[in-house]
Design a protein around this motif. Structure first.
Motif, PDB file in Angstrom:
ATOM      1  N   GLY A  54       2.463  -7.809  -9.112  1.00  0.00           N
ATOM      2  CA  GLY A  54       3.547  -7.310  -8.254  1.00  0.00           C
ATOM      3  C   GLY A  54       4.835  -6.982  -8.988  1.00  0.00           C
ATOM      4  O   GLY A  54       5.839  -6.677  -8.360  1.00  0.00           O
ATOM      5  N   TYR A 108       9.941   1.106  -1.859  1.00  0.00           N
ATOM      6  CA  TYR A 108       9.867  -0.341  -1.635  1.00  0.00           C
ATOM      7  C   TYR A 108      11.263  -0.925  -1.455  1.00  0.00           C
ATOM      8  O   TYR A 108      11.529  -1.650  -0.494  1.00  0.00           O
ATOM      9  CB  TYR A 108       9.157  -0.983  -2.826  1.00  0.00           C
ATOM     10  CG  TYR A 108       9.240  -2.487  -2.884  1.00  0.00           C
ATOM     11  CD1 TYR A 108       8.419  -3.278  -2.094  1.00  0.00           C
ATOM     12  CD2 TYR A 108      10.140  -3.110  -3.750  1.00  0.00           C
ATOM     13  CE1 TYR A 108       8.500  -4.664  -2.153  1.00  0.00           C
ATOM     14  CE2 TYR A 108      10.215  -4.487  -3.824  1.00  0.00           C
ATOM     15  CZ  TYR A 108       9.397  -5.266  -3.022  1.00  0.00           C
ATOM     16  OH  TYR A 108       9.486  -6.623  -3.089  1.00  0.00           O
ATOM     17  N   PRO A 119       6.207  -4.930   1.285  1.00  0.00           N
ATOM     18  CA  PRO A 119       5.193  -4.827   0.211  1.00  0.00           C
ATOM     19  C   PRO A 119       4.238  -3.650   0.371  1.00  0.00           C
ATOM     20  O   PRO A 119       3.598  -3.240  -0.599  1.00  0.00           O
ATOM     21  CB  PRO A 119       4.439  -6.157   0.292  1.00  0.00           C
ATOM     22  CG  PRO A 119       4.843  -6.792   1.569  1.00  0.00           C
ATOM     23  CD  PRO A 119       6.161  -6.222   1.979  1.00  0.00           C
ATOM     24  N   LYS A 120       4.154  -3.099   1.578  1.00  0.00           N
ATOM     25  CA  LYS A 120       3.270  -1.942   1.767  1.00  0.00           C
ATOM     26  C   LYS A 120       3.754  -0.732   0.973  1.00  0.00           C
ATOM     27  O   LYS A 120       3.012   0.195   0.731  1.00  0.00           O
ATOM     28  CB  LYS A 120       3.197  -1.585   3.257  1.00  0.00           C
ATOM     29  CG  LYS A 120       2.405  -2.585   4.075  1.00  0.00           C
ATOM     30  CD  LYS A 120       2.003  -2.022   5.426  1.00  0.00           C
ATOM     31  CE  LYS A 120       3.052  -2.222   6.496  1.00  0.00           C
ATOM     32  NZ  LYS A 120       3.378  -3.601   6.848  1.00  0.00           N
ATOM     33  N   VAL A 178       1.863  -1.106  -6.390  1.00  0.00           N
ATOM     34  CA  VAL A 178       0.530  -1.727  -6.350  1.00  0.00           C
ATOM     35  C   VAL A 178       0.065  -1.871  -4.902  1.00  0.00           C
ATOM     36  O   VAL A 178      -1.135  -1.772  -4.605  1.00  0.00           O
ATOM     37  CB  VAL A 178       0.517  -3.076  -7.111  1.00  0.00           C
ATOM     38  CG1 VAL A 178       1.414  -4.094  -6.440  1.00  0.00           C
ATOM     39  CG2 VAL A 178      -0.889  -3.625  -7.239  1.00  0.00           C
ATOM     40  N   GLY A 179       1.003  -2.051  -3.990  1.00  0.00           N
ATOM     41  CA  GLY A 179       0.649  -2.144  -2.579  1.00  0.00           C
ATOM     42  C   GLY A 179       0.009  -0.850  -2.087  1.00  0.00           C
ATOM     43  O   GLY A 179      -0.933  -0.862  -1.292  1.00  0.00           O
ATOM     44  N   PHE A 233       0.766  -9.818  -0.831  1.00  0.00           N
ATOM     45  CA  PHE A 233       0.141  -8.639  -0.245  1.00  0.00           C
ATOM     46  C   PHE A 233      -1.015  -8.120  -1.102  1.00  0.00           C
ATOM     47  O   PHE A 233      -1.967  -7.555  -0.583  1.00  0.00           O
ATOM     48  CB  PHE A 233       1.192  -7.539  -0.059  1.00  0.00           C
ATOM     49  CG  PHE A 233       0.687  -6.317   0.647  1.00  0.00           C
ATOM     50  CD1 PHE A 233       0.281  -6.381   1.975  1.00  0.00           C
ATOM     51  CD2 PHE A 233       0.613  -5.094  -0.008  1.00  0.00           C
ATOM     52  CE1 PHE A 233      -0.189  -5.254   2.629  1.00  0.00           C
ATOM     53  CE2 PHE A 233       0.148  -3.961   0.646  1.00  0.00           C
ATOM     54  CZ  PHE A 233      -0.252  -4.048   1.968  1.00  0.00           C
ATOM     55  N   VAL A 234      -0.936  -8.299  -2.405  1.00  0.00           N
ATOM     56  CA  VAL A 234      -1.989  -7.769  -3.282  1.00  0.00           C
ATOM     57  C   VAL A 234      -2.853  -8.887  -3.862  1.00  0.00           C
ATOM     58  O   VAL A 234      -3.500  -8.716  -4.891  1.00  0.00           O
ATOM     59  CB  VAL A 234      -1.405  -6.894  -4.410  1.00  0.00           C
ATOM     60  CG1 VAL A 234      -0.815  -5.616  -3.828  1.00  0.00           C
ATOM     61  CG2 VAL A 234      -0.352  -7.628  -5.214  1.00  0.00           C
ATOM     62  N   ALA A 261       6.804  -3.686  -8.237  1.00  0.00           N
ATOM     63  CA  ALA A 261       7.426  -3.425  -6.935  1.00  0.00           C
ATOM     64  C   ALA A 261       8.869  -2.953  -7.058  1.00  0.00           C
ATOM     65  O   ALA A 261       9.259  -1.946  -6.469  1.00  0.00           O
ATOM     66  CB  ALA A 261       7.350  -4.679  -6.065  1.00  0.00           C
ATOM     67  N   ASP A 262       9.651  -3.671  -7.860  1.00  0.00           N
ATOM     68  CA  ASP A 262      11.081  -3.371  -7.953  1.00  0.00           C
ATOM     69  C   ASP A 262      11.381  -1.997  -8.534  1.00  0.00           C
ATOM     70  O   ASP A 262      12.527  -1.560  -8.551  1.00  0.00           O
ATOM     71  CB  ASP A 262      11.784  -4.426  -8.806  1.00  0.00           C
ATOM     72  CG  ASP A 262      12.018  -5.689  -8.009  1.00  0.00           C
ATOM     73  OD1 ASP A 262      11.839  -5.636  -6.778  1.00  0.00           O
ATOM     74  OD2 ASP A 262      12.365  -6.716  -8.609  1.00  0.00           O
TER      75      ASP A 262
END
Lengths: 215, 443
Positions: free
Chosen positions: B53, B62, B69-70, B74-75, A136-137, B56-57
């Protein structure tokens, strides 16, 4: 051709690499000064505390949560930085031109480390393609950066083993190395320069202001 | 721009305001923030992020949205700031609307992600910059903007007038005297040791908490006061909407009240964001390295009272109880151990959470998200399933939430996920279990 890429181009790329890096760091310091709230909060103790927890494998929570990724990342970076510095043939070139030399690693070790860089880079590529949160990034530039970082190792490996025309591979190897040096200050490869400072700032803020840990 | 992650929510603060935007205004406002409102951190963070990424966790949004991922930190930056910079501020109203949704309602600026980023990038800071752009464009969720307007006009969050404020205090003082003889709320006592400050919602709809502190102070025999004038409210919503000028006025007023009363220190009620505003984010904007008057949070204060024996525990709270660690005082000030100390000192069956301390999940309400109003409640509660799972695993019947945002946020989660728990402020536990000395007992 060989004379050009191994002569003037080397000079240019080193000048751009060193000059560019200094320029980037000086502008960072100037901007940080302008921002007013950066330097007053910096603390050497907490900067080092943070850095230590993030340059030792598995010293931070997120590294422990992803052991495979941690091993791959450390292997990639260690081999990527150390191999070109301690490679025998690079040392010989330094000696030829400047009469300086330092410890070199056995060629077999360098060979293995090169393979490690190539395979860990392939891992990063697959990770980018497969994991949704990374895909996605991901931009074209991310693939480009990975290519720039790994190209000197692929070409170097091929040149050393002479599986393809040696002279061509050697020239490609030198050019790709030069591209990488030039790219460091001006692309996101500059995390090599900035890593210490972003970490130090966050470490200081977490330690000195927030009285807590950042790992 | 990708599809909106949450279903469309109607919010006049956003929907109506973007209609008034012109491309020129958007571009010039954004570029002003990028060039004048930010410098080294923005530039270096953008240059350093390798789009790995790994953050994310860290994010409860998320994790709770099935790893969409949105919703990764970082998304969220990709959908907002990267795009803004790539287009050099040439974005339209619809894009600003998405920015406000993402930055104001889908990120609690809890800073958990900066502990997961290998570079220590302050991702919350980047999203606060997006909020800043939205706020300067006048695009802020309506409910949040209303609290900001209240701050700007009345210096408190809830449009409380001075007579109402004083009246609430006197009413609560009287109520406290039913439990503890001589319980008082001394107003404007110059030279007192402590100024106690609270957030606007306390007099508005949680007035019993004011009575609680009157009892606690009386039992502990503290020399304290509260201001009858502006500056009594320590909360700060403009800090979260992006209206930093108003944020600074509010913080300055709060500290000035303490200076005017010549107190030795400020003790703040159980609120996390107010602590963040008063102790570090506010002073930073005001170019004060440290707050001019030392400030401690209620958790530190209760720790002092219990540890020093000024308050003795008569009978511990019996039911199984767990705790919500407010980000702004645990990740933000390292009060995790003190919090556990007071929990264990007052509760027989304290069930710890996992992950905990700095790594605890945000309640999902903080960072101004709950203040965005009821229309955003659904996405907020959906975005914190991990918190429900974490609390459920403790098997506790009560959750102590030493923060107002956590309190309301956890209540919503408990209700939505049918956890069958109840939330309590720590002071509610404390007044139940503390020993009231003979001479203060009401016959």
């Amino acid at each position: 051709m060989y004379e050009f890429v191994s002569g003037p181009l080397v000079w240019i790329s080193f000048i751009v690499f060193i000059g560019g890096s200094i320029y980037r760091l000086v502008s960072m310091f100037k901007l940080a000064d302008k921002e007013k709230v950066i330097f007053p909060y910096m603390s050497l103790k907490y900067s080092l505390r943070s850095l230590i927890h993030w340059i030792i494998p598995f010293a931070s929570t997120n590294m422990r949560r992803r052991p495979f990724m941690t091993i791959i990342t450390f292997a990639f970076h260690i081999c990527l930085v150390l191999t070109p510095i301690f490679l025998l043939s690079h040392n010989l070139l330094w000696y030829q031109s400047w009469k300086i030399s330092w410890w070199t690693m056995p060629e077999r070790t360098a060979d293995i480390m090169t393979i490690i860089v190539i395979f860990t880079a392939i891992f990063f590529l697959i990770r980018r393609l497969v994991l949704p949160e990374v895909r996605f990034v991901t931009f074209l530039s991310d693939y480009a950066l990975l290519t720039v970082a790994v190209a000197p190792f692929i070409t170097g490996f091929l040149a050393y083993h002479q599986w393809l025309p040696y002279k061509t591979m050697l020239i490609l190897h030198i050019i790709s190395g030069e591209i990488m040096l030039i790219a460091i200050p001006f692309t996101r490869l500059s995390h090599m320069l900035y890593f210490v400072f972003t970490r130090a700032y966050m470490g200081s803020e977490f330690g000195a202001v927030r009285n807590s840990k950042d790992w | 721009m990708t599809e909106p992650a949450a279903e469309a929510v109607v919010d006049p603060g956003i929907d109506e305001k973007i209609k008034k935007l012109t491309p020129e205004r958007i571009e010039s406002t954004i570029n002003k923030v990028l060039t004048k409102g930010a410098a080294a951190r923005l530039k270096v963070y953008l240059q350093t992020c390798v789009h790995c990424g790994l953050c994310a966790d860290a994010c409860h949004f998320y994790l709770s949205n099935d790893k969409d991922p949105k919703f990764s930190p970082v998304g969220k930056v990709k959908q907002t700031l990267w795009e803004i910079i790539r287009k050099k501020g040439k974005v339209d109203g619809g894009f600003i609307k998405d920015c406000s949704r993402i930055a104001h309602t889908e990120c609690n600026v809890c800073r958990r992600c900066s502990m997961y980023c290998p570079f220590g990038i302050d991702i919350a800071y980047l999203l606060l910059l997006v909020r800043r752009m939205c706020a300067l464009l006048g695009v802020v969720p309506q409910y949040l903007q209303d609290t900001v307007n209240s701050h700007a006009v009345t210096m408190n969050q809830m449009w409380v007038k001075q007579d109402e404020w004083i009246d609430s205090l006197q009413w609560q003082e009287e109520d406290a005297q039913d439990e503890v003889k001589n319980a008082r709320i001394p107003l404007d006592k110059e030279g007192a040791e402590i100024m106690y400050s609270v957030i606007g919602p306390e007099p508005k709809f949680l007035a019993q908490l004011l009575g609680n502190i009157a009892m606690i102070m009386a039992v502990a025999g503290m020399d304290w006061t509260m201001p009858s004038f502006d500056g009594w409210d320590n909360s700060n919503m403009p800090m979260y909407s992006g209206d930093f000028e108003t944020m600074a006025r509010v913080e300055r007023k709060h500290h000035e009240a303490a200076l005017k009363l010549k107190v030795k220190r400020i003790v703040m009620g159980e609120c996390g964001h107010a602590f963040r505003g008063a102790v570090y984010d506010g002073p930073k904007w005001l170019a004060w390295k440290e707050p001019p008057v030392p400030i401690i949070h209620a958790v530190q204060f209760y720790y002092e009272l219990i540890k020093s024996g000024r308050i003795k525990i008569a009978k511990k709270f019996k039911e199984p109880v767990t705790v919500q660690e407010p980000c702004n005082i645990v990740r933000g000030r390292g009060l995790g151990d003190m919090l556990r100390y007071i929990m264990r000192a007052t509760c027989e069956d304290f069930r710890d959470v996992y992950p905990r301390y700095e790594h605890n999940y945000c309640c999902g309400a903080g960072g101004g998200v709950i203040n965005c109003g009821p229309q955003w409640k659904k996405s907020r509660v959906k975005g914190n399933r991990v918190k429900a799972e974490q609390l459920k695993a403790t098997g506790a019947k009560f959750v102590v939430t030493p923060c107002h945002n956590c309190h309301s946020g956890i209540e919503d989660i408990v209700e939505h996920y049918n956890l069958g728990m109840h939330t309590k402020f720590f002071s509610e536990i404390l007044i139940d279990v503390m020993e009231i000395p003979e001479d203060l007992k009401v016959e």
